[in-house]
Design a protein around this motif. Structure first.
Motif, PDB file in Angstrom:
ATOM      1  N   VAL A 234       0.837  -1.201   0.000  1.00  0.00           N
ATOM      2  CA  VAL A 234       0.000   0.000   0.000  1.00  0.00           C
ATOM      3  C   VAL A 234       0.870   1.248   0.000  1.00  0.00           C
ATOM      4  N   LEU A 238       1.120   4.173  -2.810  1.00  0.00           N
ATOM      5  CA  LEU A 238       0.824   5.568  -2.448  1.00  0.00           C
ATOM      6  C   LEU A 238       1.971   6.484  -2.849  1.00  0.00           C
ATOM      7  N   TYR A 254       0.688   0.759   9.252  1.00  0.00           N
ATOM      8  CA  TYR A 254      -0.391   1.606   8.744  1.00  0.00           C
ATOM      9  C   TYR A 254      -0.847   2.545   9.853  1.00  0.00           C
ATOM     10  N   GLU A 259      -2.855   6.588   6.762  1.00  0.00           N
ATOM     11  CA  GLU A 259      -4.313   6.602   6.653  1.00  0.00           C
ATOM     12  C   GLU A 259      -4.803   7.924   6.049  1.00  0.00           C
ATOM     13  N   VAL A 262      -4.338   7.772   2.378  1.00  0.00           N
ATOM     14  CA  VAL A 262      -5.343   6.905   1.765  1.00  0.00           C
ATOM     15  C   VAL A 262      -6.677   7.639   1.646  1.00  0.00           C
ATOM     16  N   VAL A 277      -8.267   0.340   3.344  1.00  0.00           N
ATOM     17  CA  VAL A 277      -7.784  -0.119   2.037  1.00  0.00           C
ATOM     18  C   VAL A 277      -8.492  -1.433   1.717  1.00  0.00           C
ATOM     19  N   THR A 281     -10.254   0.587  -3.130  1.00  0.00           N
ATOM     20  CA  THR A 281      -9.060   1.412  -2.914  1.00  0.00           C
ATOM     21  C   THR A 281      -7.828   0.739  -3.506  1.00  0.00           C
TER      22      THR A 281
END
Length: 368
Positions: A234, A238, A254, A259, A262, A277, A281
């Protein structure tokens, strides 16, 4: 060797990159933007870049020029370099010079513009290529001065290109079709192994050593305080899309910063903003969902309380996308007290003068 590819931009808004790869596309030249302002980044650049990367299609990029002199070309190069900063490209960074507004500047000036941009790109550690049409390459650019750069020739014909000088890529049609892309798309052939050339030279943000294996894509929902290698997936996605990880980097944790990024991605892509996620997403992170595009025209004049029109709708759309409450009437094109209050909250959060007036700096910040 020959590699078959595409070049792609804001004009292609519906792309299934897995199908594109399965259709035999071996590289993608993705438009980064145009002109001299960062706000002129191509609206689909991040999505196309992430989508191609997610399925292992080598990526190059290009910047469309409106420059009228060397100073303008250098400003365009600066905007291009800032837009692509932090990304890696297996194919060249190309300068696209063909705009009708430049046609009559004269061969010397047009060549000055091209060389100035390309040299700035080279200085920054990228493999620079010049894109233009057969007419421009023959009649509007000085070959003796551009021949040290690779050429990406645009000549739309079935029977083969007729340019008399060497070129590394050929755009042979603007009316191609590829499974996974809705509508027409430009098709190209590369005659050099750019992946090897660029990697061996350590250019374009690549390395002479092979990249480390990718992290595993999550099969679970990722929520705050989740840890693991799938969280690194993730974070890597990103970061590749230009979202901040703060000072933590790709650490597999995370936390709040991750966050928040996201949630911003979810706003940008028109998803439910919950910071989780989940499947949708993950699709956005892989470039399988088209980034939401403001359908209204950006205003060019200052906006004050009591104004109305499509320019207000553009402001309201951008505020709502960022999670600001614009009142119960929603995107209604009226700059009332609720929208003004949302603008003031945005200005305060953005470090701008809090006056409720949508002036140039506020418009630029909303467009970022």
């Amino acid at each position: 060797m020959e590699k078959r590819g595409i070049d792609i931009s804001y004009a292609q808004t519906s792309v299934d990159w897995a199908k594109v790869k399965a259709a035999g596309v071996e590289f993608a030249m993705v438009r980064a933007g145009y002109g001299r302002e960062l706000s002129q980044k191509d609206s689909m650049f991040e999505s196309h870049y992430a989508g191609a990367k997610s399925v292992g299609i080598p990526v190059g990029t290009y910047w469309y020029s409106y420059a009228k002199d060397v100073d303008g070309a250098k400003k365009e190069a600066a905007a291009c370099l800032e837009t692509i900063r932090g990304k890696s490209f297996e194919y060249p960074v190309a300068f696209d010079i063909e705009d009708p507004s430049q046609r009559d500047l004269g061969k010397d000036v047009i060549t000055d513009i091209a060389v100035a941009f390309l040299e700035e790109i080279e200085k920054a550690g990228y493999f620079a290529t010049l894109y233009s049409s057969l007419d421009w390459l023959r009649n509007r650019l000085d070959y003796d001065r551009i021949k040290r750069f690779d050429i990406w020739l645009a000549q739309w014909r079935d029977a083969g290109a007729t340019y008399e000088h060497p070129y590394g890529m050929w755009q042979y049609t603007s009316s191609g079709s590829v499974d996974g892309i809705a509508g027409r798309v430009d098709r190209d052939i590369a005659y050099k192994d750019y992946v090897a050339i660029i990697r061996e030279a350590g250019l374009n943000g690549t390395s002479a050593t092979p990249a480390a294996p990718s992290y595993p894509e999550p099969t679970r929902n990722i929520v705050n305080y989740t840890t693991g290698d799938d969280v690194k997936w993730v974070q890597e996605k990103l970061q590749g899309l230009g979202y901040s990880l703060g000072s933590y980097g790709i650490d597999g944790k995370y936390g709040n910063t991750c966050e928040s990024s996201v949630k911003q991605l979810q706003r940008d892509y028109g998803l439910s903003v919950d910071g989780i996620v989940g499947p949708d997403t993950r699709k956005a992170l892989k470039g399988q969902i088209v980034k939401a595009v403001n359908p209204y025209r950006k205003p060019t004049q200052n906006i004050y309380l009591g104004d109305w029109g499509d320019g207000i709708r553009w402001v309201q759309y951008e505020l709502k996308r960022r999670g600001y409450n614009i009142g119960s009437t929603g995107i209604d094109g009226k700059y009332g007290t609720s929208t003004k209050a949302a603008v003031e909250r945005f200005q305060r959060a953005s470090g701008l003068t809090v006056d409720g007036i949508v002036g140039p700096k506020t418009r630029e910040a909303l467009a970022a």
